[in-house]
Write a protein that holds these residues in place. Structure first.
Motif: not given
Length: 151
Positions: A15-36
């Protein structure tokens, strides 16, 4: 939860995991992209990690952020950058980038670490063809780094 499920159920499908971001820093849920991305890195069944359905203007910095926490291939398939008006339930035309501008980023994204490149919302078959041409025009990838087009 997805990474835990893959491991708990001994799912053998890569599998691969991808995330989206509306602010260029965090994922859309507000969680840290780095943590995800770190969670994706720790899961053996996850073979790539990256960004999807995110405006092209954010992709460069997001790739650099992901590279800090993963050794896995980085997959990106941005949207066109157009804005969606949820109240009117329609895309706001002319708020994104043209196919030419979108594709002008492709080599830069690959140079900094993207291995799989494609397009998401509001990209077109022409966008994907242009990505393919841009990737085909690149010099051969370094050993162990294959560039692919993802849709």
């Amino acid at each position: 939860a997805f990474a835990e499920l893959l491991e708990e159920e001994h799912i053998k499908i890569p599998a691969w995991l991808t995330f989206n971001s509306k602010d260029g820093v965090n994922v859309v849920s507000g969680d840290s992209l780095l943590q995800c991305a770190s969670i994706a890195e720790s899961c053996k069944q996850v073979v790539a990690v990256g960004i999807n359905c995110t405006p092209p203007r954010f992709i460069h910095d997001l790739i650099l952020a992901i590279k800090k926490v993963t050794t896995k291939p980085i997959v990106i398939y941005p949207n066109s950058g157009e804005r969606y008006d949820a109240d009117r339930k329609e895309w706001v035309e002319n708020t994104g980038v043209s196919d030419e501008d979108f594709v002008s980023y492709v080599n830069k994204w690959c140079e900094i670490g993207a291995s799989l490149v494609g397009g998401c919302c509001r990209t077109t078959p022409n966008t994907i063809k242009a990505i393919y041409r841009a990737l085909s025009d690149r010099s051969p990838a370094a050993p162990g780094q294959k560039l692919k087009t993802a849709t």
